[in-house]
Motif scaffolding. Structure first.
Motif, PDB file in Angstrom:
ATOM      1  N   ALA A 146       4.780  24.653  31.105  1.00  0.00           N
ATOM      2  CA  ALA A 146       5.438  25.423  32.223  1.00  0.00           C
ATOM      3  C   ALA A 146       6.894  25.740  32.037  1.00  0.00           C
ATOM      4  CB  ALA A 146       5.201  24.449  33.341  1.00  0.00           C
ATOM      5  N   SER A 147       7.478  24.739  31.360  1.00  0.00           N
ATOM      6  CA  SER A 147       8.980  25.018  31.090  1.00  0.00           C
ATOM      7  C   SER A 147       9.493  25.995  30.101  1.00  0.00           C
ATOM      8  CB  SER A 147       9.624  23.626  30.394  1.00  0.00           C
ATOM      9  OG  SER A 147       9.576  22.507  31.566  1.00  0.00           O
ATOM     10  N   ALA A 148       8.614  26.078  29.003  1.00  0.00           N
ATOM     11  CA  ALA A 148       8.689  27.157  28.235  1.00  0.00           C
ATOM     12  C   ALA A 148       8.386  28.424  28.662  1.00  0.00           C
ATOM     13  CB  ALA A 148       7.570  26.808  27.021  1.00  0.00           C
ATOM     14  N   LEU A 266      11.758  27.535  36.669  1.00  0.00           N
ATOM     15  CA  LEU A 266      12.076  26.376  35.312  1.00  0.00           C
ATOM     16  C   LEU A 266      12.748  25.348  35.700  1.00  0.00           C
ATOM     17  CD1 LEU A 266      12.708  26.404  32.318  1.00  0.00           C
ATOM     18  CD2 LEU A 266      14.702  27.434  32.551  1.00  0.00           C
ATOM     19  N   ALA A 267      13.785  25.217  36.643  1.00  0.00           N
ATOM     20  CA  ALA A 267      14.076  23.947  37.203  1.00  0.00           C
ATOM     21  C   ALA A 267      13.246  23.020  37.732  1.00  0.00           C
ATOM     22  CB  ALA A 267      15.302  24.197  38.109  1.00  0.00           C
ATOM     23  N   GLY A 268      12.162  23.811  38.584  1.00  0.00           N
ATOM     24  CA  GLY A 268      11.020  22.939  39.058  1.00  0.00           C
ATOM     25  C   GLY A 268       9.991  22.285  37.867  1.00  0.00           C
ATOM     26  N   SER A 269       9.735  22.959  36.884  1.00  0.00           N
ATOM     27  CA  SER A 269       9.089  22.459  35.835  1.00  0.00           C
ATOM     28  C   SER A 269       9.805  21.518  34.953  1.00  0.00           C
ATOM     29  CB  SER A 269       8.401  23.608  34.801  1.00  0.00           C
ATOM     30  OG  SER A 269       9.566  24.246  34.238  1.00  0.00           O
ATOM     31  N   SER A 322       3.006  23.551  39.684  1.00  0.00           N
ATOM     32  CA  SER A 322       2.453  23.990  38.572  1.00  0.00           C
ATOM     33  C   SER A 322       1.929  22.871  37.808  1.00  0.00           C
ATOM     34  CB  SER A 322       2.904  25.168  37.799  1.00  0.00           C
ATOM     35  OG  SER A 322       3.032  26.270  38.796  1.00  0.00           O
ATOM     36  N   PRO A 323       2.867  22.211  36.785  1.00  0.00           N
ATOM     37  CA  PRO A 323       2.249  21.183  35.969  1.00  0.00           C
ATOM     38  C   PRO A 323       1.668  20.072  36.632  1.00  0.00           C
ATOM     39  CG  PRO A 323       4.689  21.342  36.014  1.00  0.00           C
ATOM     40  CD  PRO A 323       4.049  22.467  36.988  1.00  0.00           C
ATOM     41  N   VAL A 324       2.234  19.612  37.641  1.00  0.00           N
ATOM     42  CA  VAL A 324       1.765  18.608  38.481  1.00  0.00           C
ATOM     43  C   VAL A 324       0.524  18.643  38.910  1.00  0.00           C
ATOM     44  CG1 VAL A 324       2.068  17.023  40.674  1.00  0.00           C
ATOM     45  CG2 VAL A 324       4.011  17.744  39.267  1.00  0.00           C
ATOM     46  N   TRP A 325       0.200  19.924  39.727  1.00  0.00           N
ATOM     47  CA  TRP A 325      -1.346  20.260  40.069  1.00  0.00           C
ATOM     48  C   TRP A 325      -2.213  20.210  38.953  1.00  0.00           C
ATOM     49  CZ3 TRP A 325      -3.851  20.446  44.750  1.00  0.00           C
ATOM     50  CH2 TRP A 325      -5.004  21.092  44.468  1.00  0.00           C
TER      51      TRP A 325
END
Length: 437
Positions: A146-148, A266-269, A322-325
């Motif tokens: 997600a970050s990338a 980006l900050a959220g991921s 997104s990554p948490v889910w």
């Protein structure tokens, strides 16, 4: 086997990571370029809604079939074929936009083909990660992806602005097509484990996947909120470019909004990779409710800096979710049903988007943009925030026993990552006690 401390040490995940990042960079230039190209050519939000909806409708109709194919066939092969098809589609759209008078009908037809390819590609995302990374490393792997991807999106709007203002928006789509070719080339080198479940009829497979979805209250209720969120996003994406252009300062404001959104995601991921709440689904869904902020800002034509900031804050919530889910879904569903579950996830999450694309310009023509945007803001706040009332949403948490963090390997006769407990979760009628948006 040796213990692996970082998912990028796994060759399979490295290839997947590089392919996703490159293709996302290509995709990141498309939204701003498409919105500006269509509104320039037609001056109509209705034409933009037609093009966007033409991709969404076939995608929604075929997603369940894509989930069945993803569970029956090696997901790597499905992802490879769909990458090649989308490369052709994006280049075709780019060539059309390079003409003096791009035809909305041609753009809509190409978007429909791309939507069909996406219906088969989207369900492969979660199974590919689950097949290349085990257990506790998945949260970190999903956060890295997600970050990338979001970092790539961060540069996308700026690149789109350069292309649109210099050589034209068509080159943004040519670049996106090239990125899909790079992703396909990397997928040819990827080898993933795949042990399909028992082969049954198409109807039985569809019903089996649906049973897995409806037996988990935290899952299907969250998807309702995610669906409303996507309907709200469709309204914003349809009305936002014209409001930004006519009331907030021009096309540059819309580009700034898309750029700010990329920063927020980006900050959220990045936050998701570091912050592990005890109730991850609850926290993530509440973060989605923040999307009411930019909708309200656009409704009252708030100053551009305030609107841009509100959009960045709202998209931080999406970046965290997104990554948490994905990690919770990989944790709670067995691998043999992951593609079908993912397809229903996308189907229910995106179902409201075509409605938003269709109704937003009609409502704006009839009553102006203020009323529809304020109503949409209220709906997304209630639908996403209201999931806090669901027991499973409040209860489900990250498990620490989802694997040993070792490099995945194939065990004869058993599905990768499976265990008696995880298989029991998918028994029809069982209820687990515990969206993309």
């Amino acid at each position: 086997m040796t213990t692996t401390q970082h998912p990028l040490r796994l060759r399979g995940f490295r290839l997947l990571f590089l392919g996703r990042t490159v293709s996302t960079l290509g995709d990141a230039v498309v939204p701003a370029a498409l919105a500006i190209a269509v509104t320039r050519a037609t001056g109509s939000s209705g034409a933009l809604a037609l093009v966007l909806g033409s991709a969404m409708v076939p995608r929604l109709l075929l997603l369940p079939l894509g989930g069945v194919v993803g569970d029956r066939v090696n997901p790597r092969l499905v992802a490879l074929v769909t990458d090649l098809l989308r490369a052709v589609v994006q280049v075709a759209v780019g060539l059309e936009l390079l003409t003096d008078q791009p035809r909305p009908a041609v753009l809509a037809a190409a978007s429909a083909v791309g939507g069909i390819a996406s219906a088969f590609a989207m369900p492969t995302a979660t199974p590919l990660v689950a097949a290349t990374v085990d257990g506790p490393l998945r949260m970190r792997a999903n956060a890295l992806l997600a970050s990338a991807s979001n970092a790539a999106r961060l540069g996308g709007p700026a690149l789109a602005g350069v292309l649109v203002l210099t050589i034209g928006p068509g080159w943004a789509f040519v670049l996106d097509g090239a990125s899909f070719l790079v992703s396909a080339a990397l997928l040819t080198r990827l080898r993933v484990r795949h042990t399909p479940g028992e082969r049954r009829s198409l109807r039985t497979d569809l019903l089996h996947g649906w049973t897995a979805v409806r037996s988990r209250d935290w899952y299907w209720t969250s998807l309702i909120g995610h669906g409303v969120w996507n309907g709200a996003a469709a309204v914003l994406l349809t009305l936002g470019p014209l409001i930004a252009s006519r009331q907030l300062g021009g096309d540059a404001v819309w580009i700034a909004m898309t750029q700010a959104a990329a920063v927020g995601v980006l900050a959220g991921s990045l936050l998701a990779g570091r912050y592990r709440p005890k109730r991850p689904v609850l926290v993530a869904n509440l973060g989605l409710a923040l999307y009411a902020l930019p909708l309200a800002a656009l409704a009252v034509a708030a100053p551009a800096p305030l609107t841009v900031t509100a959009y960045a804050v709202a998209m931080t919530g999406l970046g965290f979710l997104s990554p948490v889910w994905q990690t919770v879904v990989q944790q709670e569903f067995p691998p043999q049903v992951l593609a079908r579950v993912t397809s229903y996830d996308w189907l229910l999450s995106l179902a409201a988007a075509p409605l938003g694309y269709a109704l937003a310009p009609l409502a704006a023509d009839a009553w102006g943009s203020t009323g529809p945007l304020l109503v949409t803001a209220a709906l997304v706040a209630v639908a996403c925030g209201g999931t806090a009332a669901v027991p499973g949403v409040r209860r489900i948490g990250h498990r620490t026993d989802a694997g040993d963090g070792r490099t995945p390997e194939v065990t004869k006769g058993a599905a990768p990552g499976s265990s008696p407990d995880r298989e029991a979760l998918d028994t029809p009628g069982r209820r687990n006690p515990t969206i993309r948006a």
